[in-house]
Design a protein around this motif. Structure first.
Motif, PDB file in Angstrom:
ATOM      1  N   VAL A 184      -3.635  40.311   3.870  1.00 48.16           N
ATOM      2  CA  VAL A 184      -3.199  39.334   4.701  1.00 48.16           C
ATOM      3  C   VAL A 184      -1.991  38.903   5.306  1.00 48.16           C
ATOM      4  O   VAL A 184      -1.841  38.584   6.589  1.00 48.16           O
ATOM      5  CB  VAL A 184      -3.695  37.613   3.604  1.00 48.16           C
ATOM      6  N   ILE A 185      -0.982  39.520   5.280  1.00 47.51           N
ATOM      7  CA  ILE A 185       0.502  38.696   5.886  1.00 47.51           C
ATOM      8  C   ILE A 185       0.278  40.313   7.088  1.00 47.51           C
ATOM      9  O   ILE A 185       0.660  39.902   8.001  1.00 47.51           O
ATOM     10  CB  ILE A 185       1.580  39.523   4.765  1.00 47.51           C
ATOM     11  N   GLY A 187      -2.927  40.918   8.730  1.00 42.47           N
ATOM     12  CA  GLY A 187      -3.505  40.326   9.405  1.00 42.47           C
ATOM     13  C   GLY A 187      -2.946  39.388  10.349  1.00 42.47           C
ATOM     14  O   GLY A 187      -3.271  39.132  11.354  1.00 42.47           O
ATOM     15  N   LEU A 188      -2.050  38.361   9.352  1.00 43.20           N
ATOM     16  CA  LEU A 188      -1.681  37.437  10.106  1.00 43.20           C
ATOM     17  C   LEU A 188       0.045  37.308  10.932  1.00 43.20           C
ATOM     18  O   LEU A 188      -0.334  37.044  12.297  1.00 43.20           O
ATOM     19  CB  LEU A 188      -1.418  36.083   9.468  1.00 43.20           C
ATOM     20  N   VAL A 189       0.131  38.625  10.623  1.00 48.27           N
ATOM     21  CA  VAL A 189       2.075  39.228  11.630  1.00 48.27           C
ATOM     22  C   VAL A 189       1.915  39.906  12.335  1.00 48.27           C
ATOM     23  O   VAL A 189       2.648  39.797  13.273  1.00 48.27           O
ATOM     24  CB  VAL A 189       3.206  38.738   9.683  1.00 48.27           C
ATOM     25  N   HIS A 191      -1.371  41.562  12.717  1.00 53.90           N
ATOM     26  CA  HIS A 191      -2.479  41.684  13.249  1.00 53.90           C
ATOM     27  C   HIS A 191      -2.896  42.869  13.211  1.00 53.90           C
ATOM     28  O   HIS A 191      -3.714  43.481  14.163  1.00 53.90           O
ATOM     29  CB  HIS A 191      -2.230  41.502  15.114  1.00 53.90           C
TER      30      HIS A 191
END
Length: 321
Positions: A184-185, A187-189, A191
């Protein structure tokens, strides 16, 4: 008093009936057990015991988990070759360190779910747990039906192993939780796909290197941002190593307390209930059945799949660069 064969058979049937009724009661306790120990309030209370050495034990268990999986695979191969005694010995090896949280879950399973009285400080190891199982009045009917004393002791040890196996699931779930958080980190931070702390380390190290390079650019941050927007700033091997070490430490803390997130989620999804039903089925089969079901935590294999995925992603990025 001499018990004739027909009378002995009737005693065995009555004992088995009583055992089946007992396990029906145990299954009826499962939902309440989950609500008490694995919903948010119960998970928070449970993980108070993670303060301290569990922060060190949890990452050690992550390292030892592949060894456990290899031993399980070797045990299966030995069983397939007919080396049942050696396969059973391998399955009985306790590879993972016993965390304080796992000890609390073990005590809860024995006392609250199975209804067996424990000493005040619980069972110190699997041998003592086996002795507690052996003395449990709930299991006497099943033990009486065994052929001899050796069979009774083996059966008690297998029940104790099933309990220990159930509690060992937490280390695998913690590993999977770490991977999901990293994913998740990443993907969000960043990419990018980062199914673990190792694959996330280069992205974080490069981000730190870029930030440092921009801040120290001789013509100022604005010019530095423009410059490094064209020419990349890559992290040194030393920085990557430091970031890996820092992420592994963070991962160890997450591993110790991951159940605060994972337990309520598993409770809501019904995973805890399915796992406990499988556990109870295995214990019942051991006592009044053929003793062939056994209980194996497949989550260890799922966690290793995530590790392989993490390693492949890291290797792909290294070769691509």
């Amino acid at each position: 008093m001499i018990i004739l064969p027909d009378a002995k058979s009737r005693l065995h049937e009555n004992g088995a009936k009583g055992e089946r009724e007992y396990f029906t009661v145990v299954r009826a306790r499962i939902d309440g057990f989950i609500a008490q120990h694995f919903r948010l309030r119960g998970a928070l209370a449970l993980h108070r015991h993670a303060m301290g050495l569990d922060i060190l034990r949890a990452p050690m268990n992550v390292v030892l988990s592949p060894v456990l999986v290899l031993i399980r695979i070797l045990a299966a191969l030995c069983a397939g070759l007919g080396l049942n005694a050696f396969a059973g010995w391998l399955r009985g090896r306790r590879i993972l360190l016993r965390t304080a949280v796992a000890a609390q879950v073990e005590a809860a399973v024995v006392s609250d779910l199975l209804g067996i009285m424990l000493p005040q400080n619980g069972a110190r190891d699997s041998v003592e747990l086996s002795q507690i199982i052996l003395a449990a009045p709930q299991f006497r009917g099943g033990f009486r039906a065994k052929a001899d004393v050796a069979s009774v002791r083996t059966s008690a040890a297998r029940v104790a192993d099933a309990i220990t196996e159930y509690t060992s699931v937490r280390s695998a779930v913690a590993d999977i939780t770490n991977a999901l958080i990293a994913l998740v980190i990443g993907g969000l931070v960043f990419h990018s796909v980062t199914p673990g702390m190792i694959s996330m380390a280069p992205a974080l190290a490069n981000a730190l290197a870029l930030e440092t390079a921009v801040a120290n650019f001789p013509l100022g941050k604005s010019a530095g941002a423009m410059w490094y927007g064209v020419f990349s700033a890559s992290a040194s091997p030393w920085l990557v190593a430091v970031v890996v070490a820092a992420l592994l430490f963070v991962g160890s803390v997450i591993s110790a307390f991951s159940g605060v997130l994972a337990d309520p989620l598993q409770a809501r999804l019904g995973i805890h209930r399915r796992r406990l039903l499988q556990f109870v089925d295995a214990v019942e089969d051991e006592l009044i059945g053929a003793g062939t079901i056994g209980y194996t935590a497949h989550e260890h294999f799922y966690a290793r799949f995530v590790d392989v995925w993490d390693a492949l992603v890291s290797a792909f990025r290294i070769f691509r660069s």
